[in-house]
Design an enzyme around this catalytic site. Structure first.
Site, PDB file in Angstrom:
ATOM      1  CB  SER A 106      -2.477   0.329  -6.795  1.00  0.00           C
ATOM      2  OG  SER A 106      -3.668  -0.332  -6.405  1.00  0.00           O
ATOM      3  CG  LEU A 128      -1.863  -9.234  -5.857  1.00  0.00           C
ATOM      4  CD1 LEU A 128      -2.409  -8.850  -7.225  1.00  0.00           C
ATOM      5  CD2 LEU A 128      -1.323 -10.663  -5.884  1.00  0.00           C
ATOM      6  CE1 TYR A 129      -5.246  -3.504  -0.954  1.00  0.00           C
ATOM      7  CE2 TYR A 129      -5.287  -2.463  -3.122  1.00  0.00           C
ATOM      8  CZ  TYR A 129      -5.159  -2.379  -1.746  1.00  0.00           C
ATOM      9  OH  TYR A 129      -4.933  -1.160  -1.166  1.00  0.00           O
ATOM     10  CB  THR A 155      -1.634  -4.218   0.742  1.00  0.00           C
ATOM     11  OG1 THR A 155      -0.804  -3.352  -0.034  1.00  0.00           O
ATOM     12  CG2 THR A 155      -2.377  -3.393   1.768  1.00  0.00           C
ATOM     13  CE  LYS A 210       1.268   0.725   1.253  1.00  0.00           C
ATOM     14  NZ  LYS A 210      -0.107   0.872   1.775  1.00  0.00           N
ATOM     15  CB  SER A 232       1.645   1.475   5.590  1.00  0.00           C
ATOM     16  OG  SER A 232       0.585   2.184   4.987  1.00  0.00           O
ATOM     17  CG  HIS A 234      -4.490   1.515   3.379  1.00  0.00           C
ATOM     18  ND1 HIS A 234      -4.019   0.307   2.937  1.00  0.00           N
ATOM     19  CD2 HIS A 234      -5.210   2.019   2.344  1.00  0.00           C
ATOM     20  CE1 HIS A 234      -4.443   0.082   1.706  1.00  0.00           C
ATOM     21  NE2 HIS A 234      -5.155   1.115   1.312  1.00  0.00           N
ATOM     22  N   GLY A 288       1.823   9.236  -0.932  1.00  0.00           N
ATOM     23  CA  GLY A 288       0.590   8.902  -1.617  1.00  0.00           C
ATOM     24  C   GLY A 288      -0.231  10.122  -1.975  1.00  0.00           C
ATOM     25  NE  ARG A 289      -4.925  11.528   2.479  1.00  0.00           N
ATOM     26  CZ  ARG A 289      -4.781  10.580   3.408  1.00  0.00           C
ATOM     27  NH1 ARG A 289      -3.579  10.313   3.891  1.00  0.00           N
ATOM     28  NH2 ARG A 289      -5.824   9.888   3.840  1.00  0.00           N
TER      29      ARG A 289
END
Length: 356
Positions: A106, A128-129, A155, A210, A232, A234, A288-289
């Site tokens: 991230s 990338l954001y 994303t 994504k 996804s 999120h 992820g989690r």
């Protein structure tokens, strides 16, 4: 502690984290319906096993962007992953290197992408954001390529930061929330299909989009030359009341018609979950989690142990399903059923509430 189950890693993480960080990890947006649907969707598929096939050896390897994956799994991007362990993304990178899968890093975590490339060299994907204009984005992508990243992930489902009421009720602003709260985050909302075209025209790096949830967007991605489509929602942390990601997966797979690989995340916690997604056409599954729980439990060693346990679960599921190779999985091995478990972020671990 010698962890023998994935549940034990989750239990250790719950013991170690304070309430704010634990809620940030397991929570979703608004009513958390999207989060629950992710698990409900996974539990709504049952296996149709085949018998009398030779499964004395099963094969779990696959390839993505020239990298061999020991199991069809990626460790998904987690903003502020350093809140779960001081080594942050570097610990995940070390585990991934030692085991043999890919990490998606991230842009809102530590170490940053250039420092991590020096600390733990190896193939990985950068997510990338958009925190700046097109010139800013171009500079970041060029630097990621120079640093050796083998894929670039944009994303698209985070146009604005969602309402996460677990945090709001406690008046808690998580680290990732503070980072996206800056004025530059508004560039996420201005992202369009022209952004995708620009990246494909200017840069020679595999592009992943994504946040794809419907066939129409998946087909548009394929038309524009996107190299990988990532289904996804999120983790149920952005738009609430979406479909389960595994339920969106079949139409996305059909829409791209085999032209590009399809990734998926959203509630995946067990080897059987991964196998279900592969049956429905996914190339690999993002975690992820579970990644964050393993990292909390025991740093890099915890993430490595999580991957080993997951590999064992996948191998056993394949053998009992009568399938020798993950590439032979197909939709005929599944059917829809009524779930037996009340869905929530940890419903994949039914013995957790019993104190085991």
């Amino acid at each position: 502690m010698a962890y023998l189950t994935l549940q034990e890693l989750a239990a250790a993480a719950r013991r170690k984290l304070d309430r704010n960080t634990w809620d940030y990890l397991i929570g979703g947006s608004d009513t958390e319906s999207a989060l629950k649907r992710n698990r409900y969707g996974l539990d709504s598929w049952a296996f149709r096993p085949r018998i009398l096939n030779d499964v004395s050896e099963v094969r779990t390897e696959t390839d993505l962007f020239g990298s061999k994956l020991r199991i069809p799994v990626l460790l998904a991007p987690i903003g502020s992953i350093q809140v779960f362990n001081p080594e942050g993304a570097a610990a995940v990178a070390a585990a991934v290197r030692d085991f043999g899968v890919l990490q998606i890093l991230s842009s809102v975590c530590l170490p940053d992408f250039e420092d991590l490339a020096v600390q733990v060299p190896g193939p990985r994907i950068y997510q990338l954001y958009l925190m700046g204009d097109r010139g800013w984005m171009d500079d970041i992508i060029a630097r990621a390529i120079e640093a050796g990243y083998t894929g670039f992930c944009l994303t698209a489902d985070t146009q604005v930061y969602s309402r996460r009421e677990r945090d709001i009720l406690k008046r808690h602003v998580p680290s990732s929330g503070r980072q996206v709260g800056v004025s530059g985050f508004s560039h996420q909302a201005s992202m369009t299909w022209d952004t995708v075209t620009h990246i494909k025209d200017k840069f020679d790096i595999p592009l992943i989009i994504k946040g794809v949830a419907v066939a129409e967007d998946a087909a548009r991605c394929a038309e524009l030359g996107v190299d990988c489509v990532y289904v996804s929602n999120h983790g149920g942390r952005q738009l609430d009341h979406t479909r389960a990601c595994i339920d969106a997966l079949p139409e996305v797979v059909a829409a791209v018609e085999g032209a590009v690989p399809v990734l998926v995340d959203g509630g995946f916690m067990r080897g059987a979950d991964v196998v279900k997604a592969l049956c429905l056409g996914a190339t690999a599954v993002g975690l992820g989690r579970l990644e964050a729980m393993a990292l909390t439990a025991d740093g890099a060693a915890g993430v490595l142990r999580m991957l080993e346990l997951l590999e064992n679960e996948i191998q056993i599921t394949l053998a009992l399903l009568g399938v020798r190779d993950v590439n032979d999985l197909n939709p005929s091995l599944l059917e829809r059923v009524t779930p037996l478990v009340e869905p929530h972020a940890l419903s994949a671990f039914p013995h957790l509430a019993e104190g085991y």
